[in-house]
Design a protein around this motif. Structure first.
Motif, short mmCIF file in Angstrom:
data_model
loop_
_atom_site.label_atom_id
_atom_site.label_comp_id
_atom_site.label_asym_id
_atom_site.label_seq_id
_atom_site.Cartn_x
_atom_site.Cartn_y
_atom_site.Cartn_z
N SER A 91 107.21 -19.58 8.35
CA SER A 91 107.08 -20.61 7.34
C SER A 91 107.82 -21.86 8.00
O SER A 91 108.37 -21.80 8.97
N SER A 130 108.60 -26.37 6.23
CA SER A 130 108.55 -27.26 5.27
C SER A 130 108.32 -28.60 6.00
O SER A 130 108.82 -28.88 7.04
N THR A 187 107.70 -33.06 5.17
CA THR A 187 107.81 -34.22 4.34
C THR A 187 107.04 -35.08 4.64
O THR A 187 106.68 -35.42 5.89
N LEU A 236 106.77 -33.05 -0.71
CA LEU A 236 107.60 -31.94 0.19
C LEU A 236 106.50 -30.83 0.10
O LEU A 236 106.12 -30.53 -0.96
N TYR A 237 106.23 -30.13 0.97
CA TYR A 237 105.55 -28.92 1.22
C TYR A 237 106.07 -27.92 1.87
O TYR A 237 106.78 -28.14 3.04
N SER A 238 106.08 -26.70 1.37
CA SER A 238 106.57 -25.36 1.76
C SER A 238 105.46 -24.96 2.30
O SER A 238 104.50 -24.42 1.62
#
Length: 86
Positions: free
Chosen positions: A18, A20, A22, A74-76
Motif C-alpha cells: 500500500s 499514499s 498527494t 490525497l490517494y490511498s
C-alpha cells in the motif's frame, strides 16, 4: 492505466502493498506537485506510480463559489495480488 504501466507488478503478480499519494493542482488544472507520503516496499513501484500520475491529462481543480482554486488531492493506493486500486 496505472496497472498497465506498472511493469514490476506484471512480473510479480502476487505482490501486496500500500501507499499514499498527494497531488497538488493549481487553479488552472496543472499538477504542481506529486509525492508519495507513504511509500511501498519497492522503489521501482514508487517510481512507476509517480510517473503515471505526472503524465495524466489535465486535472480538474476544486471550486469555491464557482471559482477554481488550488487543490490538494490525497490517494490511498492498495496493491493486492499485483493489482493497484484506490
Amino acid at each position: 492505466e496505472l496497472n498497465d504501466k506498472a511493469e514490476y507488478l506484471k512480473s510479480n503478480p502476487n505482490y501486496n502493498d500500500s501507499a499514499s499519494l498527494t497531488v497538488i493542482i493549481n487553479c488552472e488544472g496543472d499538477m504542481v506537485r506529486c509525492q508519495l507520503d507513504r511509500k511501498t516496499q519497492k522503489p521501482e513501484i514508487d517510481q512507476q506510480i509517480i510517473s503515471v500520475f505526472q503524465n495524466l491529462k489535465k486535472w480538474v481543480p476544486g471550486k469555491i463559489n464557482k471559482k477554481p482554486i488550488d487543490t490538494v488531492e490525497l490517494y490511498s493506493i492498495k496493491i493486492k495480488n499485483g493489482i493497484i486500486s484506490f
